[in-house]
Design a protein around this motif. Sequence first.
Motif, short mmCIF file in Angstrom:
data_model
loop_
_atom_site.label_atom_id
_atom_site.label_comp_id
_atom_site.label_asym_id
_atom_site.label_seq_id
_atom_site.Cartn_x
_atom_site.Cartn_y
_atom_site.Cartn_z
N ALA A 144 3.64 7.06 12.88
CA ALA A 144 4.58 7.62 11.70
C ALA A 144 3.92 7.23 10.04
N VAL A 145 2.74 6.42 10.09
CA VAL A 145 2.33 6.21 8.76
C VAL A 145 1.03 6.70 8.33
N GLY A 150 9.93 15.84 7.80
CA GLY A 150 8.93 15.79 6.53
C GLY A 150 8.42 14.51 6.36
N LEU A 151 7.72 14.45 5.12
CA LEU A 151 7.03 13.15 4.67
C LEU A 151 7.77 12.73 3.57
N VAL A 152 7.98 11.35 3.40
CA VAL A 152 8.52 10.47 2.44
C VAL A 152 7.59 9.54 2.01
N PRO A 153 7.41 9.20 0.63
CA PRO A 153 6.53 8.33 0.25
C PRO A 153 7.19 6.88 0.62
N GLY A 154 6.48 6.06 0.72
CA GLY A 154 6.76 4.76 1.37
C GLY A 154 5.72 3.62 0.69
N GLN A 155 6.19 2.19 1.20
CA GLN A 155 5.21 1.14 0.56
C GLN A 155 5.20 0.41 1.80
N LEU A 156 3.97 0.15 2.38
CA LEU A 156 3.72 -0.52 3.58
C LEU A 156 3.29 -1.94 3.28
N THR A 157 3.81 -3.17 3.60
CA THR A 157 3.54 -4.28 3.17
C THR A 157 2.66 -5.23 4.31
N LYS A 205 0.82 -1.32 -0.09
CA LYS A 205 -0.08 0.13 0.07
C LYS A 205 0.83 1.30 0.17
N ARG A 206 0.55 2.19 -0.89
CA ARG A 206 1.20 3.54 -0.77
C ARG A 206 0.90 4.11 0.52
N VAL A 207 1.84 4.52 1.23
CA VAL A 207 1.94 5.48 2.23
C VAL A 207 2.80 6.74 2.28
N TRP A 208 2.57 7.63 3.36
CA TRP A 208 3.57 8.48 3.65
C TRP A 208 4.16 8.26 4.98
N VAL A 209 5.45 8.41 5.10
CA VAL A 209 6.13 8.02 6.19
C VAL A 209 6.57 9.18 6.84
N ASP A 210 6.24 9.77 8.16
CA ASP A 210 6.48 10.97 8.82
C ASP A 210 7.87 10.71 9.58
N LEU A 211 9.07 11.19 8.87
CA LEU A 211 10.24 11.34 9.34
C LEU A 211 10.44 11.96 10.76
N GLY A 212 9.87 13.00 10.97
CA GLY A 212 9.66 13.83 12.14
C GLY A 212 9.40 12.85 13.45
N GLY A 247 -1.49 -1.74 20.42
CA GLY A 247 -1.17 -0.88 19.23
C GLY A 247 -0.51 -1.73 18.05
N TRP A 248 0.09 -0.83 17.20
CA TRP A 248 0.43 -1.52 15.88
C TRP A 248 1.89 -1.16 15.30
N MET A 249 2.39 -1.83 14.75
CA MET A 249 3.50 -1.44 13.98
C MET A 249 3.59 -1.64 12.68
N ALA A 250 4.04 -0.87 11.78
CA ALA A 250 3.93 -1.00 10.43
C ALA A 250 5.44 -1.55 9.85
N VAL A 251 5.28 -2.50 8.72
CA VAL A 251 6.51 -2.96 8.06
C VAL A 251 6.49 -1.96 6.81
N VAL A 252 7.36 -1.05 6.54
CA VAL A 252 7.38 0.05 5.63
C VAL A 252 8.75 0.01 4.83
N SER A 253 8.98 0.16 3.48
CA SER A 253 10.11 0.44 2.84
C SER A 253 9.75 1.91 2.15
N PHE A 254 11.05 2.64 2.56
CA PHE A 254 11.05 3.92 2.12
C PHE A 254 12.54 4.49 1.73
N LYS A 255 12.61 5.70 1.10
CA LYS A 255 13.87 6.14 0.84
C LYS A 255 14.20 7.45 1.44
#
Length: 111
Positions: free
Chosen positions: A104-105, A58-65, A29-36, A74-82
């Motif tokens: 942060a997702v 800031g926000l960077v585009p990511g991919q949530l698997t 899934k396409r997500v934003w990752v809030d680096l802050g 609570g929850w944690m997301a497994v995300v890939s981002f640059k």
Amino acid sequence: MSSSEKGPAVSGTEPRVIDAIHGLREEPKRVWVDLGRLCPVLPGQPARVNELGVHMTGLVPGQLTRWVPVYRGGWMAVVSFKLQYADGRRDEPWLRDQLVHASAVLQRDTD
């Protein structure tokens, strides 16, 4: 503690299987990752600039698997981002399958 005291098991954290014969799962899934939120600057923390470092604001585009439940709730997301380097280098690190707190997702509808 017995298994009945732990509460019900949570399933559905893996990507949904689309084709079991060929091992295909749903697309990330396409997500934003809030680096802050990943790297917050705490009050009173001294600011120290490193021109060779990566930007962690800031926000960077990511991919949530997938989502992973946390033992105490609570929850944690497994995300890939640059990430991007402050000095503009082009060899940006691509972080794959990072465990990121759900706060942060953010949903991303468009780029």
